[in-house]
Design a protein around this motif. Structure first.
Motif, PDB file in Angstrom:
ATOM      1  N   VAL A  66       0.977  -1.666  -0.248  1.00  0.00           N
ATOM      2  CA  VAL A  66       0.159  -0.100   0.214  1.00  0.00           C
ATOM      3  C   VAL A  66       0.905   1.610   0.183  1.00  0.00           C
ATOM      4  CG1 VAL A  66      -1.609   1.585   1.348  1.00  0.00           C
ATOM      5  CG2 VAL A  66      -1.927  -1.331   1.019  1.00  0.00           C
TER       6      VAL A  66
ATOM      7  N   LEU B 291      -0.034   3.587  -2.805  1.00  0.00           N
ATOM      8  CA  LEU B 291       0.357   5.470  -2.833  1.00  0.00           C
ATOM      9  C   LEU B 291       1.212   5.306  -3.144  1.00  0.00           C
ATOM     10  CD1 LEU B 291      -1.549   4.776   0.797  1.00  0.00           C
ATOM     11  CD2 LEU B 291      -3.016   6.054  -1.366  1.00  0.00           C
ATOM     12  N   ASN B 292       2.975   4.945  -3.560  1.00  0.00           N
ATOM     13  CA  ASN B 292       3.982   5.119  -3.559  1.00  0.00           C
ATOM     14  C   ASN B 292       4.413   6.592  -2.810  1.00  0.00           C
ATOM     15  OD1 ASN B 292       5.862   5.245  -5.355  1.00  0.00           O
ATOM     16  ND2 ASN B 292       5.768   6.764  -6.579  1.00  0.00           N
ATOM     17  N   LEU B 293       3.890   6.048  -1.109  1.00  0.00           N
ATOM     18  CA  LEU B 293       4.476   7.007  -0.318  1.00  0.00           C
ATOM     19  C   LEU B 293       6.458   7.161   0.136  1.00  0.00           C
ATOM     20  CD1 LEU B 293       1.143   7.526   1.563  1.00  0.00           C
ATOM     21  CD2 LEU B 293       1.871   9.147   0.046  1.00  0.00           C
TER      22      LEU B 293
END
Length: 400
Positions: free
Chosen positions: A45, A51-53
């Protein structure tokens, strides 16, 4: 692609990973799945899959490497050699069937889809993995953990782990630079030499503990030895670093009991800190958007992962004259790959055997086999329907 951060910038990221991993792990357990499932999903996730956070970076990679080394050391501590000798021939036959068939099937699958020899061998090695923790929990809930089937599954899983580590070590050793025969020779020397060194050093722990006046010194020395054995395994033995940590864990278990500081000290450090980072980092490195490149390969691998254990372990059980029903129950109980496969996948990635597509495909396989095992196991242990009244009396009379 890795990102570079200052140490201070990494602190909020690490805080999010640690807190999020524990919350995700607890939620996963409430759903009847192992904590590692939630930790891995959290990484998916937060990473490029969704989300590429958070992006993979060197500090996280280092913590993750320490995490997998301590995880395998803990696995060695929990490997009971006495139990392995006591579980009998049935568990050994089940384990052999559960290793040989998936390994052969995974290798054939890789070659069929055009993978080179070593990546194909790696696919086979990953499919040999078994994570029995989730099966043990389901068997406990169903009241079959101490049954003949439950004991066979647990015993076979222990033997399976040892065989899996050996297979992985051989594949990774062949993947190294240089002559494969030299690598095999280094392995043949490393294992007995490492065992002998550990066997001579560890009896001195009590003396060191007494002289140092504190258990923290002994724990620090042992953790240092874990890192040295992990380094020596790869640098001198041509096997994965996790193999050295696993071997030392087995040796340590012979000289310490479960009340010793090495058990609760290493457990607290590992499972509260670096092991969650390891599993989350695997999710961060995966990218499910790449699955579109080899969807059929992933589907077949998942099907082969399930069928390989059910058939391979089932045949081993039938060879030992267990019933068909018991053979199916044992085979299903060995399906989940869980954290054992994830450790293998990470090792293959570090050795350069796994590209992004294969890396993600094998992670999906580990997740799905872990997810599907509890319902399959409950179905396998479901009570058969009783026969109609007339047939029931005939069955009872025949039995009597």
């Amino acid at each position: 692609m890795e990102e570079h951060h200052s140490p201070v910038e990494l602190l909020p990221m690490l805080a999010a990973i640690l807190i999020g991993a524990k919350l995700a792990g607890r939620l996963s357990q409430r759903l009847g799945l192992p904590a590692v499932f939630g930790e891995l999903v959290l990484g998916l996730v937060l990473g490029p899959s969704l989300l590429n956070l958070i992006r993979p970076n060197d500090p996280l990679a280092l913590l993750a490497e320490v995490g997998v080394i301590l995880l395998m050391f803990r696995a060695g501590l929990e490997t009971d050699l006495v139990q392995m000798r006591q579980v009998g021939l049935a568990a050994t036959m089940v384990a052999l069937g559960g290793v040989l068939l998936p390994f052969g099937g995974g290798f054939a699958l890789g070659r069929l889809f055009g993978l080179d020899m070593l990546p194909s061998l790696f696919v086979g090695a990953v499919l040999t993995a078994t994570s029995v923790s989730i099966s043990a929990e389901v068997l406990r809930e169903l009241g079959h953990l101490r049954s003949k089937v439950g004991a066979t599954i647990l015993g076979a899983a222990v033997i399976d782990d040892v065989l899996g580590v050996l297979v992985l070590s051989l594949v990774l050793g062949l993947a190294g630079e240089g002559n494969p025969l030299v690598a095999i020779g280094q392995m043949a020397i490393f294992f007995p030499a490492a065992w002998l060194v550990g066997d001579k050093l560890l009896p001195q722990l009590r003396k060191i503990e007494h002289l140092a006046g504190g258990q923290d010194t002994v724990l620090a020395i042992l953790l240092g030895l874990v890192m040295l054995f992990a380094w020596a395994a790869e640098a001198l033995g041509s096997v994965a670093d996790i193999t050295g940590a696993y071997l030392l864990g087995i040796v340590v278990a012979r000289y310490t009991d479960e009340e010793h500081v090495v058990y609760h000290g290493s457990s607290a450090l590992a499972y509260a800190f670096v092991v969650p980072v390891f599993f989350v980092n695997i999710g961060l490195e995966a990218n499910v958007t790449t699955l579109g490149a080899m969807p059929l390969f992933t589907i077949i691998m998942v099907a082969l992962a399930i069928a390989g254990k059910v058939v391979g372990c089932g045949v081993g059980a039938l060879a030992m004259r267990l019933s068909w029903r018991e053979a199916v129950q044992i085979g299903v109980g060995m399906v989940a790959r869980g954290e054992v496969a994830l450790v293998m996948i990470a090792a293959g990635r570090a050795a350069g055997l796994v590209n992004d597509v294969l890396f993600t495909s094998t992670i999906v396989m580990a997740l799905l086999t872990t997810l599907i095992t509890p319902p399959l196991l409950r179905l396998a242990f479901a009570h058969p329907k009783p026969p109609p009244a007339g047939e029931r009396s005939a069955v009872i009379e025949a039995a009597e």
